[in-house]
Design a protein around this motif. Structure first.
Motif, PDB file in Angstrom:
ATOM      1  N   THR A  84       4.815   1.619  15.909  1.00 56.12           N
ATOM      2  CA  THR A  84       5.557   0.792  16.865  1.00 56.12           C
ATOM      3  C   THR A  84       4.657  -0.199  17.586  1.00 56.12           C
ATOM      4  OG1 THR A  84       5.281   2.455  18.588  1.00 56.12           O
ATOM      5  CG2 THR A  84       7.299   2.562  17.270  1.00 56.12           C
ATOM      6  N   ASN A  85       3.351  -0.074  17.387  1.00 58.29           N
ATOM      7  CA  ASN A  85       2.430  -0.928  18.120  1.00 58.29           C
ATOM      8  C   ASN A  85       1.596  -1.843  17.231  1.00 58.29           C
ATOM      9  OD1 ASN A  85       0.921   1.083  16.968  1.00 58.29           O
ATOM     10  ND2 ASN A  85      -0.328   1.494  18.763  1.00 58.29           N
ATOM     11  N   ALA A  86       1.846  -1.841  15.923  1.00 55.59           N
ATOM     12  CA  ALA A  86       1.076  -2.680  14.999  1.00 55.59           C
ATOM     13  C   ALA A  86       1.807  -2.791  13.672  1.00 55.59           C
ATOM     14  CB  ALA A  86      -0.303  -2.074  14.772  1.00 55.59           C
ATOM     15  N   CYS A  87       1.464  -3.843  12.932  1.00 58.66           N
ATOM     16  CA  CYS A  87       1.997  -3.999  11.571  1.00 58.66           C
ATOM     17  C   CYS A  87       1.193  -3.131  10.610  1.00 58.66           C
ATOM     18  CB  CYS A  87       1.862  -5.448  11.109  1.00 58.66           C
ATOM     19  SG  CYS A  87       3.054  -6.551  11.838  1.00 58.66           S
ATOM     20  N   GLN A  88       1.848  -2.689   9.572  1.00 60.40           N
ATOM     21  CA  GLN A  88       1.126  -1.983   8.517  1.00 60.40           C
ATOM     22  C   GLN A  88       1.043  -2.931   7.331  1.00 60.40           C
ATOM     23  OE1 GLN A  88       2.133   2.092   7.928  1.00 60.40           O
ATOM     24  NE2 GLN A  88       1.107   2.193   5.953  1.00 60.40           N
ATOM     25  N   PHE A  89      -0.134  -3.515   7.145  1.00 57.68           N
ATOM     26  CA  PHE A  89      -0.326  -4.534   6.114  1.00 57.68           C
ATOM     27  C   PHE A  89      -0.595  -3.952   4.736  1.00 57.68           C
ATOM     28  CE2 PHE A  89      -1.660  -6.720  10.057  1.00 57.68           C
ATOM     29  CZ  PHE A  89      -0.714  -7.725  10.050  1.00 57.68           C
ATOM     30  N   PHE A  90      -1.104  -2.728   4.690  1.00 58.38           N
ATOM     31  CA  PHE A  90      -1.446  -2.115   3.417  1.00 58.38           C
ATOM     32  C   PHE A  90      -0.833  -0.726   3.328  1.00 58.38           C
ATOM     33  CE2 PHE A  90      -4.971  -4.898   4.611  1.00 58.38           C
ATOM     34  CZ  PHE A  90      -4.943  -5.779   3.546  1.00 58.38           C
ATOM     35  N   TYR A  91      -0.506  -0.330   2.097  1.00 60.56           N
ATOM     36  CA  TYR A  91       0.029   1.002   1.853  1.00 60.56           C
ATOM     37  C   TYR A  91      -0.401   1.405   0.452  1.00 60.56           C
ATOM     38  CZ  TYR A  91       3.356   4.826   1.260  1.00 60.56           C
ATOM     39  OH  TYR A  91       3.928   6.053   1.044  1.00 60.56           O
ATOM     40  N   GLU A  92      -0.959   2.602   0.322  1.00 64.55           N
ATOM     41  CA  GLU A  92      -1.365   3.087  -0.992  1.00 64.55           C
ATOM     42  C   GLU A  92      -0.342   4.078  -1.511  1.00 64.55           C
ATOM     43  OE1 GLU A  92      -4.651   6.038  -2.598  1.00 64.55           O
ATOM     44  OE2 GLU A  92      -5.531   4.094  -2.077  1.00 64.55           O
ATOM     45  N   CYS A  93       0.190   3.807  -2.692  1.00 67.51           N
ATOM     46  CA  CYS A  93       1.142   4.701  -3.334  1.00 67.51           C
ATOM     47  C   CYS A  93       0.434   6.002  -3.705  1.00 67.51           C
ATOM     48  CB  CYS A  93       1.725   4.038  -4.582  1.00 67.51           C
ATOM     49  SG  CYS A  93       2.807   5.126  -5.543  1.00 67.51           S
ATOM     50  N   GLU A  94       1.023   7.121  -3.316  1.00 73.49           N
ATOM     51  CA  GLU A  94       0.442   8.430  -3.639  1.00 73.49           C
ATOM     52  C   GLU A  94       0.411   8.693  -5.136  1.00 73.49           C
ATOM     53  OE1 GLU A  94       2.737  11.433  -1.715  1.00 73.49           O
ATOM     54  OE2 GLU A  94       1.629  11.259   0.163  1.00 73.49           O
ATOM     55  N   ASN A  95       1.385   8.149  -5.859  1.00 75.78           N
ATOM     56  CA  ASN A  95       1.520   8.450  -7.279  1.00 75.78           C
ATOM     57  C   ASN A  95       0.577   7.622  -8.154  1.00 75.78           C
ATOM     58  OD1 ASN A  95       2.898   9.782  -9.513  1.00 75.78           O
ATOM     59  ND2 ASN A  95       3.810   7.780  -9.913  1.00 75.78           N
ATOM     60  N   CYS A  96       0.682   6.295  -8.075  1.00 75.33           N
ATOM     61  CA  CYS A  96      -0.096   5.440  -8.983  1.00 75.33           C
ATOM     62  C   CYS A  96      -1.308   4.796  -8.321  1.00 75.33           C
ATOM     63  CB  CYS A  96       0.792   4.371  -9.608  1.00 75.33           C
ATOM     64  SG  CYS A  96       1.348   3.078  -8.462  1.00 75.33           S
ATOM     65  N   LYS A  97      -1.478   5.034  -7.013  1.00 68.83           N
ATOM     66  CA  LYS A  97      -2.620   4.532  -6.236  1.00 68.83           C
ATOM     67  C   LYS A  97      -2.629   3.009  -6.093  1.00 68.83           C
ATOM     68  CE  LYS A  97      -4.011   8.741  -5.850  1.00 68.83           C
ATOM     69  NZ  LYS A  97      -3.473   9.495  -4.754  1.00 68.83           N
ATOM     70  N   SER A  98      -1.500   2.345  -6.356  1.00 67.28           N
ATOM     71  CA  SER A  98      -1.411   0.906  -6.143  1.00 67.28           C
ATOM     72  C   SER A  98      -1.522   0.597  -4.657  1.00 67.28           C
ATOM     73  CB  SER A  98      -0.069   0.354  -6.638  1.00 67.28           C
ATOM     74  OG  SER A  98       0.020   0.429  -8.025  1.00 67.28           O
TER      75      SER A  98
END
Length: 70
Positions: free
Chosen positions: A24-38
């Motif tokens: 709620t206090n910042a943007c999430q610019f990156f996310y790593e997929c648990e399955n394929c690690k993208s």
């Protein structure tokens, strides 16, 4: 309007889905997929990975504010 603080992110590469808590206090610019690690990044015109790949946009967008308090 009641804000929603969870969103299901779907990886565009492998289809993996996971429910995540949105900050709620910042943007999430990156996310790593648990399955394929993208490493997911926001699409052009979107402020964060929830707005691009989630079932619910980030809290700032839900409130019709500038994304992530900018």
């Amino acid at each position: 309007m009641k804000l929603i603080f969870t969103s299901t992110i779907t990886c565009p590469n492998c289809g993996q889905q996971k429910v995540e808590e949105m900050p709620t206090n910042a943007c999430q610019f990156f996310y790593e997929c648990e399955n394929c690690k993208s490493q997911l990044k926001p699409l052009a015109g979107d402020c964060c990975v929830f707005c691009s790949y989630g079932t619910v946009p980030c809290p700032s967008i839900q409130e019709n504010k500038s994304c992530c308090n900018q």
